[in-house]
Scaffold this motif. Structure first.
Motif, PDB file in Angstrom:
ATOM      1  N   ASN A   3       0.849  -1.191   0.000  1.00 54.69           N
ATOM      2  CA  ASN A   3       0.000   0.000   0.000  1.00 54.69           C
ATOM      3  C   ASN A   3       0.880   1.234   0.000  1.00 54.69           C
ATOM      4  N   ARG A   4       0.870   1.966  -1.091  1.00 51.33           N
ATOM      5  CA  ARG A   4       1.717   3.144  -1.236  1.00 51.33           C
ATOM      6  C   ARG A   4       0.982   4.426  -0.864  1.00 51.33           C
ATOM      7  N   HIS A   5      -0.120   4.293  -0.126  1.00 54.85           N
ATOM      8  CA  HIS A   5      -0.864   5.450   0.349  1.00 54.85           C
ATOM      9  C   HIS A   5      -0.816   5.477   1.879  1.00 54.85           C
ATOM     10  N   VAL A   6      -0.703   6.657   2.438  1.00 53.76           N
ATOM     11  CA  VAL A   6      -0.742   6.790   3.893  1.00 53.76           C
ATOM     12  C   VAL A   6      -1.415   8.106   4.249  1.00 53.76           C
ATOM     13  N   ARG A   7      -2.295   8.042   5.225  1.00 48.00           N
ATOM     14  CA  ARG A   7      -2.943   9.257   5.722  1.00 48.00           C
ATOM     15  C   ARG A   7      -2.099   9.815   6.862  1.00 48.00           C
ATOM     16  N   VAL A   8      -1.752  11.080   6.747  1.00 42.87           N
ATOM     17  CA  VAL A   8      -0.874  11.713   7.728  1.00 42.87           C
ATOM     18  C   VAL A   8      -1.615  12.828   8.450  1.00 42.87           C
ATOM     19  N   ALA A   9      -1.150  13.119   9.659  1.00 44.55           N
ATOM     20  CA  ALA A   9      -1.686  14.223  10.454  1.00 44.55           C
ATOM     21  C   ALA A   9      -0.523  15.046  10.994  1.00 44.55           C
ATOM     22  N   VAL A  10      -0.663  16.354  10.924  1.00 44.86           N
ATOM     23  CA  VAL A  10       0.364  17.278  11.399  1.00 44.86           C
ATOM     24  C   VAL A  10      -0.251  18.127  12.502  1.00 44.86           C
ATOM     25  N   VAL A  11       0.276  18.008  13.712  1.00 45.08           N
ATOM     26  CA  VAL A  11      -0.289  18.679  14.870  1.00 45.08           C
ATOM     27  C   VAL A  11       0.365  20.040  15.055  1.00 45.08           C
ATOM     28  N   GLN A  12      -0.457  21.084  15.121  1.00 42.03           N
ATOM     29  CA  GLN A  12       0.034  22.439  15.432  1.00 42.03           C
ATOM     30  C   GLN A  12      -0.577  22.856  16.770  1.00 42.03           C
ATOM     31  N   SER A  13       0.234  22.798  17.798  1.00 41.88           N
ATOM     32  CA  SER A  13      -0.234  23.083  19.150  1.00 41.88           C
ATOM     33  C   SER A  13       0.985  23.390  20.002  1.00 41.88           C
ATOM     34  N   THR A 157      18.945   9.831  10.553  1.00 39.08           N
ATOM     35  CA  THR A 157      18.116   8.628  10.544  1.00 39.08           C
ATOM     36  C   THR A 157      17.066   8.660   9.447  1.00 39.08           C
ATOM     37  N   VAL A 158      16.946   7.549   8.717  1.00 39.96           N
ATOM     38  CA  VAL A 158      15.846   7.325   7.784  1.00 39.96           C
ATOM     39  C   VAL A 158      15.250   5.961   8.116  1.00 39.96           C
ATOM     40  N   ILE A 159      13.925   5.913   8.277  1.00 38.54           N
ATOM     41  CA  ILE A 159      13.206   4.719   8.707  1.00 38.54           C
ATOM     42  C   ILE A 159      12.474   4.118   7.508  1.00 38.54           C
ATOM     43  N   GLU A 160      12.637   2.831   7.309  1.00 43.07           N
ATOM     44  CA  GLU A 160      11.901   2.141   6.252  1.00 43.07           C
ATOM     45  C   GLU A 160      10.521   1.751   6.770  1.00 43.07           C
ATOM     46  N   THR A 161       9.479   2.140   6.041  1.00 42.44           N
ATOM     47  CA  THR A 161       8.102   1.804   6.399  1.00 42.44           C
ATOM     48  C   THR A 161       7.427   1.123   5.215  1.00 42.44           C
ATOM     49  N   PRO A 162       6.262   0.515   5.420  1.00 42.48           N
ATOM     50  CA  PRO A 162       5.570  -0.127   4.301  1.00 42.48           C
ATOM     51  C   PRO A 162       5.170   0.837   3.194  1.00 42.48           C
ATOM     52  N   ILE A 188      15.000   9.028   0.917  1.00 43.76           N
ATOM     53  CA  ILE A 188      13.891   9.555   1.693  1.00 43.76           C
ATOM     54  C   ILE A 188      12.702   9.883   0.789  1.00 43.76           C
ATOM     55  N   ASP A 189      11.517   9.452   1.208  1.00 46.09           N
ATOM     56  CA  ASP A 189      10.274   9.707   0.474  1.00 46.09           C
ATOM     57  C   ASP A 189       9.372  10.698   1.189  1.00 46.09           C
ATOM     58  N   ILE A 190       9.335  10.604   2.524  1.00 50.55           N
ATOM     59  CA  ILE A 190       8.562  11.540   3.344  1.00 50.55           C
ATOM     60  C   ILE A 190       9.547  12.224   4.278  1.00 50.55           C
ATOM     61  N   TYR A 191       9.708  13.506   4.075  1.00 51.26           N
ATOM     62  CA  TYR A 191      10.746  14.306   4.738  1.00 51.26           C
ATOM     63  C   TYR A 191      10.061  15.153   5.813  1.00 51.26           C
ATOM     64  N   ILE A 192      10.406  14.905   7.079  1.00 48.31           N
ATOM     65  CA  ILE A 192       9.812  15.625   8.204  1.00 48.31           C
ATOM     66  C   ILE A 192      10.692  16.827   8.543  1.00 48.31           C
ATOM     67  N   ALA A 193      10.073  18.008   8.621  1.00 45.96           N
ATOM     68  CA  ALA A 193      10.828  19.235   8.890  1.00 45.96           C
ATOM     69  C   ALA A 193      10.156  20.027  10.014  1.00 45.96           C
ATOM     70  N   PRO A 194      10.244  19.543  11.260  1.00 46.83           N
ATOM     71  CA  PRO A 194       9.716  20.321  12.384  1.00 46.83           C
ATOM     72  C   PRO A 194      10.530  21.598  12.543  1.00 46.83           C
ATOM     73  N   ALA A 274      -3.836  14.815   5.393  1.00 51.98           N
ATOM     74  CA  ALA A 274      -3.707  14.568   3.959  1.00 51.98           C
ATOM     75  C   ALA A 274      -3.423  13.092   3.748  1.00 51.98           C
ATOM     76  N   THR A 275      -3.863  12.582   2.608  1.00 46.84           N
ATOM     77  CA  THR A 275      -3.509  11.232   2.191  1.00 46.84           C
ATOM     78  C   THR A 275      -2.442  11.340   1.120  1.00 46.84           C
ATOM     79  N   LEU A 276      -1.258  10.788   1.407  1.00 43.43           N
ATOM     80  CA  LEU A 276      -0.124  10.877   0.494  1.00 43.43           C
ATOM     81  C   LEU A 276      -0.071   9.651  -0.397  1.00 43.43           C
ATOM     82  N   ASP A 277       0.105   9.891  -1.685  1.00 45.32           N
ATOM     83  CA  ASP A 277       0.281   8.826  -2.668  1.00 45.32           C
ATOM     84  C   ASP A 277       1.766   8.752  -2.990  1.00 45.32           C
TER      85      ASP A 277
END
Length: 319
Positions: A3-13, A157-162, A188-194, A274-277
């Protein structure tokens, strides 16, 4: 089929600054809310646990420190966590219960050499509750150097996920071209930039990274007001005359061609979804792959020291 789709949530608080339990409670409630809306990857801002002390001086001037400032810093130290440690175990149980990936900015207390050093870190926890890894900010920016030590190449660090490879850099590390290249080279496919940067120029940065790395970029910032600061801090007066909103946020999600998937959120708390493809990442690299067919290793090469740096090395001698 993967499954190459994942729903993500970004918390702003933001939690109550320097109050560890406030951050843990918010992480718990907001993770439950996001998971309840289908999110499987949930991202929290830079040093969300236990907060980013924007505007505080800790009584420091060039050439001098104050006793009261040291006491404020001690409160920060006491609200930091060991990684891994009891708090990551709690977060692991939460992730396992809800079957989500968690990426959270924390203040990490060194537990190997000296308990007196803190790090600005990003931790990764898997949906089975496993602690997957961490990244320590390589270069704290400006007066952040008073609070946090420097990370090393062992936590790029880069983490391998499904659904793809997950990793990232923290705030102004993202202005370091060689650090970005080290991440791209790990696929890297999903790059997190806090970040703690709420300026308009930050948006240009994350859109550039997405287009350069041909990856999704998730940028996450705190929405912070003076109400989140304990008024009994010795240097609360540093922010007394500031505007009530200390950080307006600006969290956003950007696609691999540099376009917004979710535009920046300003001046309020919220969760972006968002749902990422991930097939979009593959398609985007058709004409530009920064560490593949668009690299020139015959002209440019990067050497990365990924060894853990140790202040003391123990050597065994034999007779």
């Amino acid at each position: 089929m993967i499954n190459r789709h994942v729903r993500v949530a970004v918390v702003q608080s933001a939690p109550t600054l320097f109050v560890k339990q406030s951050a843990l409670d918010k992480i718990t409630s907001l993770t439950r809310e996001a998971a309840g809306k289908g999110a499987r990857l949930i991202v929290f801002p830079e040093v969300f646990l236990p907060g980013y002390p924007r505007g505080l001086s800790f009584g420091v001037r060039v050439g001098s420190r104050s006793h009261e400032g040291r006491k404020d810093w001690q409160r920060y130290w006491e609200s930091s966590i060991e990684v891994p440690g009891p708090e990551t175990n709690i977060l692991g149980e939460l992730a396992k219960e809800l079957e989500v990936y968690l990426v959270i900015g924390v203040v990490e207390r060194d537990q190997e050499f000296s308990s007196g050093t803190l790090y600005n870190s990003m931790i990764y926890i898997g949906p089975d509750g496993t602690f997957l890894g961490k990244h320590r900010k390589l270069v704290p920016t400006g007066s952040e150097r008073l609070l946090w030590g420097q990370g090393d190449g062992s936590t790029l660090t880069v983490i391998e996920t499904p659904f793809g490879n997950l990793g990232g850099l923290i705030c102004w590390e993202n202005y370091m071209p060689l650090a970005r290249t080290a991440m791209y080279a790990q696929g890297i496919d999903i790059y997190i930039a806090p970040t703690a940067d709420a300026r308009d120029t930050w948006q240009a940065t994350i859109r550039h990274i997405a287009c350069e790395g041909r990856c999704y970029v998730i940028s996450c910032n705190q929405f912070t007001t003076k109400a989140t600061y304990p008024t009994d801090l010795a240097y609360y007066g540093d922010i007394r005359e500031d505007n009530d909103v200390l950080s307006r946020g600006g969290s956003a999600i950007v696609g691999p061609l540099g376009e917004y998937i979710v535009e920046p959120l300003y001046n309020k708390e919220g969760i972006l979804f968002a749902t990422l493809d991930l097939d979009e990442v593959t398609r985007s690299r058709f004409d530009f792959d920064v560490v593949g067919h668009y690299s020139r290793p015959d002209v440019f090469q990067l050497v990365v020291n990924d060894r853990k740096q140790e202040i003391v090395s123990k050597m065994a001698y034999s007779d």
